[in-house]
Write a protein that holds these residues in place. Structure first.
Motif, short mmCIF file in Angstrom:
data_model
loop_
_atom_site.label_atom_id
_atom_site.label_comp_id
_atom_site.label_asym_id
_atom_site.label_seq_id
_atom_site.Cartn_x
_atom_site.Cartn_y
_atom_site.Cartn_z
N LEU A 82 -8.46 79.81 -4.86
CA LEU A 82 -9.22 79.01 -5.81
C LEU A 82 -8.77 79.30 -7.24
CD1 LEU A 82 -11.38 76.94 -6.47
CD2 LEU A 82 -13.12 78.71 -6.15
N GLY A 83 -8.44 80.56 -7.51
CA GLY A 83 -7.93 80.92 -8.84
C GLY A 83 -6.67 80.14 -9.17
N ARG A 84 -5.75 80.02 -8.20
CA ARG A 84 -4.51 79.27 -8.43
C ARG A 84 -4.78 77.76 -8.56
NH1 ARG A 84 0.54 81.06 -6.82
NH2 ARG A 84 1.37 79.23 -7.87
N VAL A 85 -5.63 77.26 -7.66
CA VAL A 85 -5.88 75.82 -7.63
C VAL A 85 -6.49 75.34 -8.95
CG1 VAL A 85 -7.32 74.04 -6.54
CG2 VAL A 85 -6.07 75.67 -5.12
N LEU A 86 -7.43 76.11 -9.50
CA LEU A 86 -8.07 75.70 -10.75
C LEU A 86 -7.04 75.47 -11.85
CD1 LEU A 86 -11.19 78.05 -10.70
CD2 LEU A 86 -11.25 75.54 -10.74
N LYS A 87 -6.00 76.30 -11.86
CA LYS A 87 -4.96 76.18 -12.91
C LYS A 87 -4.04 74.99 -12.70
CE LYS A 87 -4.49 81.07 -12.91
NZ LYS A 87 -3.51 82.15 -12.87
N GLN A 88 -4.10 74.39 -11.51
CA GLN A 88 -3.22 73.27 -11.19
C GLN A 88 -3.94 71.93 -11.20
OE1 GLN A 88 -1.55 74.26 -7.38
NE2 GLN A 88 -0.37 75.98 -8.17
N MET A 89 -5.25 71.96 -11.52
CA MET A 89 -6.01 70.70 -11.53
C MET A 89 -5.59 69.83 -12.70
SD MET A 89 -7.82 71.04 -8.84
CE MET A 89 -8.75 69.51 -8.98
N LYS A 90 -5.60 68.49 -12.49
CA LYS A 90 -5.33 67.58 -13.60
C LYS A 90 -6.49 67.62 -14.60
CE LYS A 90 -2.68 64.19 -11.00
NZ LYS A 90 -2.00 62.94 -11.32
N TYR A 91 -6.21 67.16 -15.79
CA TYR A 91 -7.21 67.16 -16.86
C TYR A 91 -8.49 66.41 -16.43
CZ TYR A 91 -9.30 67.05 -21.41
OH TYR A 91 -10.17 67.24 -22.44
N GLY A 92 -9.65 67.03 -16.62
CA GLY A 92 -10.94 66.35 -16.40
C GLY A 92 -11.32 66.14 -14.95
N THR A 93 -10.63 66.81 -14.03
CA THR A 93 -10.94 66.62 -12.60
C THR A 93 -11.89 67.71 -12.10
OG1 THR A 93 -8.98 67.89 -11.99
CG2 THR A 93 -8.72 65.48 -12.14
N SER A 94 -12.21 67.64 -10.79
CA SER A 94 -13.23 68.56 -10.24
C SER A 94 -12.80 69.18 -8.92
CB SER A 94 -14.53 67.80 -9.99
OG SER A 94 -14.96 67.15 -11.16
N VAL A 95 -13.31 70.40 -8.73
CA VAL A 95 -13.15 71.11 -7.45
C VAL A 95 -14.54 71.24 -6.84
CG1 VAL A 95 -12.53 73.31 -6.36
CG2 VAL A 95 -11.19 72.46 -8.32
N ALA A 96 -14.69 70.79 -5.59
CA ALA A 96 -15.95 71.01 -4.87
C ALA A 96 -15.77 72.29 -4.06
CB ALA A 96 -16.27 69.82 -3.97
N ALA A 97 -16.50 73.35 -4.45
CA ALA A 97 -16.35 74.65 -3.79
C ALA A 97 -17.45 74.80 -2.76
CB ALA A 97 -16.44 75.77 -4.82
N VAL A 98 -17.06 74.96 -1.47
CA VAL A 98 -18.08 75.02 -0.42
C VAL A 98 -18.17 76.38 0.26
CG1 VAL A 98 -17.59 72.59 0.06
CG2 VAL A 98 -16.81 74.30 1.67
N GLY A 99 -17.08 77.15 0.27
CA GLY A 99 -17.11 78.36 1.09
C GLY A 99 -16.17 79.43 0.61
N LEU A 100 -16.18 80.52 1.34
CA LEU A 100 -15.40 81.69 0.90
C LEU A 100 -14.69 82.36 2.07
CD1 LEU A 100 -17.89 83.60 1.84
CD2 LEU A 100 -18.62 83.31 -0.53
N ALA A 101 -14.06 81.52 2.92
CA ALA A 101 -13.35 82.06 4.09
C ALA A 101 -12.24 83.02 3.64
CB ALA A 101 -12.78 80.93 4.92
N GLY A 102 -11.75 82.87 2.39
CA GLY A 102 -10.67 83.73 1.89
C GLY A 102 -11.18 84.85 0.99
N GLY A 103 -12.50 85.02 0.90
CA GLY A 103 -13.06 86.10 0.08
C GLY A 103 -13.93 85.58 -1.05
N PRO A 104 -14.88 86.38 -1.50
CA PRO A 104 -15.86 85.90 -2.48
C PRO A 104 -15.39 85.91 -3.93
CG PRO A 104 -16.43 88.12 -1.77
CD PRO A 104 -15.22 87.71 -0.98
N ALA A 105 -14.33 86.65 -4.26
CA ALA A 105 -13.92 86.76 -5.67
C ALA A 105 -12.93 85.65 -6.02
CB ALA A 105 -13.28 88.11 -5.92
N ILE A 106 -13.07 85.06 -7.19
CA ILE A 106 -12.04 84.15 -7.69
C ILE A 106 -11.14 84.98 -8.58
CG2 ILE A 106 -11.56 81.95 -8.82
CD1 ILE A 106 -14.45 81.22 -8.59
#
Ligand code: NDP
Length: 331
Positions: free
Chosen positions: A229-253
């Motif tokens: 999620l840390g990586r993905v946030l940096k690759q989002m286009k301007y003004g877009t959104s991430v819907a975060a539902v779970g933490l199968a890869g761990g709780p820390a961003i």
């Protein structure tokens, strides 16, 4: 008497055990509606509840199963009558209250929704909590401006339950879906669900010091969190959104977190299916019946019985289940 998967805890050793046993109507918790359960499913939380509980199970002995679909048998509430087909997700059923891993369940009327037209009870559970959450995520992204043609939409944990249904819904709506998976052998399956592109998990789990990366994604449904999620946030286009539902890869961003929010106006939308009020759940179920390509639903399904659940509970916690497990409680 009827069958139920009972999880019990040995008070001395603290060890839990799960086995199919016969119970009677009197054993069920008090509530307004008794449902003859037809199908339930295996979600990540079910894996936790079949095992040591992870703080989710309040009292032992316990019947897990965070979702189910079936037919009303008796009802003390005017909204439901015997013979009505119903679906249940959320409200801590299968955690604080006995759930769907039994041939009968007794629950509050508020927790149910009528089965939407166009879905049978098996299809409803092929969707289940994971699929409802995928739909709620897509609806949240749409409310924040996502529309087909805006660019590729990323789905993480794509071969899992939430990811599989999100991939099928988004592709069915005309989005270009980039499906992230750590299991290359699921590529054909994900393409069959409509993914336009497969992204290897490794490409997105390396933590970088860069505050931002090239803009790529018009939206994201994230079931994984952690480094990804840390990586993905940096690759989002301007003004877009991430819907975060779970933490199968761990709780820390992880990573340089604040930059995407300040410099690109990215939104991080938390999605919770558990406490969704009736109207929201009904709206999401109706969208599922309308927008989820049903021919793709069957490809996601792995059938199971109550007896398979102890093994499946372990598998889902290891990230080894593909798509959706549908449990026929009467098999
Ligand atoms: P699944 O186990 O079916 O799917 C999770 C997927 O995540 C796996 O299949 C795997 O996909 C990927 N994954 C697993 N471990 C890792 C890891 N260490 N790093 C990166 N990716 C990993 O679970 P669900 O889809 O049912 O649920 C996913 C998450 O969403 C869970 O945390 C669950 O608790 C949560 N959830 C939240 C809900 C809500 O209301 N907010 C409702 C339902 C679920 P692949 O092999 O393709 O990489």
């Amino acid at each position: 008497m009827f069958n139920a998967l009972i999880v019990d805890k040995d008070e001395e050793s603290g060890q839990t055990s799960a086995a199919v046993r016969q119970i009677s109507q009197e054993d069920l918790p008090q509530a307004e509606v008794t449902v003859a359960v037809e199908y339930s499913t295996v979600n990540y939380k079910d894996g936790l509840c079949i095992g040591p509980g992870g703080g989710l199970v309040r009292h032992y002995p316990h019947v897990p199963g965070i979702d189910f679909a079936g037919t009303v048998e008796t009802s003390d509430d005017d909204r439901y009558k015997p013979g009505d087909k119903v679906v249940l997700t959320g409200w801590r059923v299968g955690e604080a209250h006995w759930g769907g891993y039994a041939q009968k369940a007794r629950v509050k009327a508020d927790w149910l929704v009528p089965l939407p037209e166009g879905l049978d009870t098996r299809q409803a559970m092929a969707v289940g909590t994971a699929g409802l959450t995928a739909m709620l995520s897509v609806m949240a992204l749409e409310e924040h401006g996502l529309a087909p043609g805006h660019g590729p939409v990323l789905v993480t944990g794509a071969a899992g339950g939430v990811g599989s249904v999100a991939t099928a819904i988004l592709a069915g709506l005309g989005h270009e879906v980039a499906a992230v998976t750590g299991r290359p052998e699921t590529a054909q399956y994900l393409e069959g669900l409509g993914a336009a592109r497969i992204v290897a998990r490794d490409e997105l789990t390396e933590v970088t010091r860069k505050p931002l990366e090239a803009e790529q994604w018009a939206g994201c449904v994230d079931a994984v969190a952690g480094a990804m999620l840390g990586r993905v946030l940096k690759q989002m286009k301007y003004g877009t959104s991430v819907a975060a539902v779970g933490l199968a890869g761990g709780p820390a961003i992880e990573g340089a977190l604040i930059t995407p929010f300040i410099l690109r106006g990215v939104n991080l939308l938390g999605i919770d299916s558990v406490m969704q009020p009736y109207e929201n759940r009904l709206r999401a179920w109706r969208r599922i019946a309308a927008d989820l390509p049903m021919n793709r639903l069957e490809e996601m399904v792995q059938p199971a019985t109550l007896h398979d659940l102890p093994d499946l509970g372990r598998d889902i916690l290891k990230g080894q289940v593909r798509g959706r497990v549908v449990v026929d409680v009467n098999a």
